[in-house]
Design an enzyme around this catalytic site. Structure first.
Site, short mmCIF file in Angstrom:
data_model
loop_
_atom_site.label_atom_id
_atom_site.label_comp_id
_atom_site.label_asym_id
_atom_site.label_seq_id
_atom_site.Cartn_x
_atom_site.Cartn_y
_atom_site.Cartn_z
N LYS A 191 0.72 -1.49 -0.03
CA LYS A 191 -0.15 0.12 0.11
C LYS A 191 0.85 1.34 0.13
CE LYS A 191 -4.01 -2.33 1.89
NZ LYS A 191 -5.07 -2.59 2.90
N PHE A 226 -15.99 3.14 6.99
CA PHE A 226 -14.61 3.30 6.76
C PHE A 226 -14.41 3.58 5.16
CE2 PHE A 226 -14.90 -1.32 7.10
CZ PHE A 226 -14.26 -1.75 5.94
N ARG A 242 1.76 -7.28 8.70
CA ARG A 242 1.11 -6.13 9.02
C ARG A 242 1.30 -5.72 10.52
NH1 ARG A 242 -4.59 -8.78 6.81
NH2 ARG A 242 -4.61 -7.54 4.43
N ASN A 246 -3.20 -0.72 6.97
CA ASN A 246 -2.59 -1.98 7.59
C ASN A 246 -1.36 -2.47 6.59
OD1 ASN A 246 -3.94 -2.67 5.56
ND2 ASN A 246 -5.55 -4.33 6.55
N HIS A 270 -2.11 -5.89 1.30
CA HIS A 270 -3.59 -6.58 0.98
C HIS A 270 -3.21 -8.03 0.63
CE1 HIS A 270 -7.32 -7.03 -0.90
NE2 HIS A 270 -6.57 -7.62 -1.97
#
Length: 211
Positions: free
Chosen positions: A20, A66, A114, A124, A127
């Protein structure tokens, strides 16, 4: 009369992994962990998704509280998408990732990715596809030119065509009839490339990299 047996096929499970935006600078060491864990990195892309395409990617989360923060986070900078392959790739990658909430991961699975790289329940770090169906959809989204395996046959092939191919093809053929181009084959090929519904939108200043 001889009965011809089908040729044996070797199928290695694949999953989608994403590094990410906030930890892209850790890509090299994360890839090293991936390779040392027995995975093969089949394909890799570095890309910057628009908020719209982040929404499409996380469509199953739509409506949750969220969701806006998630799409804003995932579109905040470039990310790295990878197709990982190995025996039981989906479950092994999920195990390596740890719990989706990084705060929980730090308590219960301190050696997970994570726990090491994540910040909280939203940021986190990484993915992973949750199951086989999600892996197929997500890989096709991030890598629209990849050939999905095993190649569907019979009813599965018909379902795939009806869901992913026929609607776009009908739209293209309808537009072809309206435009009446000089070379219909080249025109339709170009139209299909431009209107591939699985092709993620890249911001013009980002360069996609693959190997």
């Amino acid at each position: 009369m001889e009965v011809s047996m089908p040729l044996p096929q070797i199928y290695v499970e694949k999953t989608l992994a994403i590094i990410k935006p906030d930890i892209v600078d850790k890509e090299e060491e994360i890839q090293d962990i991936i390779l040392r864990s027995g995975f093969t990195i089949v394909q890799r892309r570095k890309l910057h998704l628009s908020p719209e395409h982040c929404s499409n990617f996380y469509v199953e989360q739509y409506g949750k509280i969220f969701f806006p923060n998630l799409t804003a986070y995932m579109s905040s900078g470039p990310l790295v998408a990878m197709i990982l392959a190995r025996h039981n790739a989906i479950s092994y990658w999920k195990e390596l990732l740890g719990p989706s909430n990084s705060l929980v991961a730090k308590e219960t699975h301190p050696d997970s990715l994570r726990a090491i790289y994540g910040t909280d329940d939203l940021r986190n770090a990484l993915h992973g596809s949750k199951d086989f169906a999600a892996a197929e959809r997500e890989i096709r989204f991030m890598f629209p030119k990849v050939i999905a395996e095993p190649i569907p046959i019979g009813q599965a092939a018909k379902d795939y065509l009806n869901l992913y191919v026929t609607p776009t093809l009908l739209e293209g053929l309808t537009e072809l009839c309206k435009q009446k181009p000089t070379d219909p084959f080249i025109w339709l090929a170009d139209w299909l490339l431009k209107n591939n519904p699985n092709k993620p939108k890249l911001y013009h200043h980002q360069i996609a990299e693959e190997f």
